[in-house]
Design an enzyme around this catalytic site. Structure first.
Site: not given
Ligand SMILES: [Zn+2]
Ligand SMILES: [Zn+2]
Ligand SMILES: [Zn+2]
Length: 353
Positions: A52, A55, A117, A157, A165, A168, A170, A172
């Site tokens: 990842c 990570c 993760h 998203n 995809s 993890h 997160h 933006q």
């Protein structure tokens, strides 16, 4: 006519934030079509994934290595859609606005919510989510202070179905020079409402929803989460701050903790809807950072989840929606009742492992 009678038949509803109409067709849920089957996404089971790029300690595609972070982590997107340094330019090739283009400066950042993760907002503690809220507020303030930035968009998203995809946890931040279309529409509506009624559009709307309660999903002292009257997506949620605040920076510590708490409530209910990690796009709408006073702006967030009747049946925005107007089958009131009645305890904490 009584609302109940009107809402039982095909009708349209007005979105006062964008001043657009949406078509509601409550009778269509009885039709035999079963929808597209999507593969339900399982939760990742590893707390650390060596493959990842988000990570701690791992190398990213651009070559940089993540620090061994213990809480949140933010970095400039290695493949940013916007860049700070652009030559200012405006071009009207036809002289009539038919081939019109402009340079656009901006910045794109990635925000890791946790080093773990295998977590999501729903699986994090309120204190851990509050650290994300603080990071969002601090980044908003720092990015807003850049001279070429006039609007900051914070968003997340979740799920492959939404084009994300990497599981993890997160989000933006994209910030740019000009006010993008969605917040521009909402700004014009909020300004027009304030001029006409001498009041705030969302303060007034929240008061109506608090009295009606039929579309309210979750609430605490500082925030309310509801399926808006004009919702397009089946389980869409509008998250509104109870105080008339322009942005995350203006929230005091108690309000930020309230925001963390309601984010956990929303995402937990979403996951409990079909007992899967629920996909969505969410984001905050805040006042532009153009150095103008924006008394009309009221901080809120939109959750747009694509799922309809199961973990594998999604709503498509095609045909009539692309060409004419958005349309929904289940009424917002029915969707709110379903979400409200779900457990506030995450399904993973209820099932024996
Ligand atoms: Zn990871
Ligand atoms: Zn307000
Ligand atoms: Zn909005």
């Amino acid at each position: 006519m009584k609302p109940k009678t009107l809402y039982a038949e095909p009708h349209r509803r007005f979105n006062p934030l964008t001043r657009e109409w949406i078509l509601v067709s409550p009778h269509r849920t009885q039709r035999p079509w079963s929808g597209q089957l999507e593969t339900a996404q399982a939760s990742p089971s590893l707390a650390y994934d060596p493959e990842c790029y988000l990570c701690p300690g791992n190398q990213r595609a651009g070559g940089a290595r993540n620090p061994d972070y213990g809480s949140t982590f933010v970095f400039i997107n290695d493949f940013a859609a916007l860049k700070p340094e652009v030559q200012p330019a405006r071009l009207d090739e036809s002289g009539r606005g038919l081939l019109l283009s402009e340079s656009e400066a901006g910045i794109c950042k990635v925000v890791c919510f946790s080093p773990r993760h295998d977590l999501t907002l729903a699986r994090m503690t309120v204190a851990e989510i509050a650290a994300v809220v603080d990071l969002w507020a601090n980044e908003f303030a720092a990015i807003a202070s850049l001279p070429y930035i006039n609007y900051v968009q914070i968003f997340e998203n979740r799920g492959e179905i939404m084009g994300c995809s990497n599981p993890h946890p997160h989000g933006q931040i994209w910030a740019n020079q000009t006010l993008p279309d969605e917040p521009r529409k909402e700004q014009e509506s909020q300004q027009a409402y304030a001029r006409q009624h001498g009041a705030c559009l969302l303060c007034d709307y929240l008061q109506l929803e608090t009295q009606a309660t039929s579309r309210m999903v979750a609430e605490n002292a500082h925030f309310a989460a509801l399926v808006p009257f004009w919702a397009v997506w089946p389980f869409e949620i509008l998250l509104i701050s109870k105080a008339h605040a322009p942005n995350l920076v203006s929230l005091d510590p108690a309000m930020r903790e309230g925001l963390a708490d309601i984010l956990k409530q929303i995402t937990t209910r979403y996951d409990n809807l079909f007992d899967v990690p629920f996909p969505y796009s969410m984001g905050f709408h805040q006042a532009p950072t153009d150095d103008e006073a924006h008394p009309e702006w009221h901080l809120h967030a939109h959750f747009y989840p694509p799922l309809l009747r199961s973990a594998t049946i999604r709503k498509f925005m095609v045909g009539y929606e692309m060409l004419a107007s958005p349309q929904r089958d289940v009424t917002p009131e029915a969707a709110a009742a379903i979400l409200k009645n779900l457990s506030a305890t995450h399904y993973a904490d209820r099932k024996p492992r």
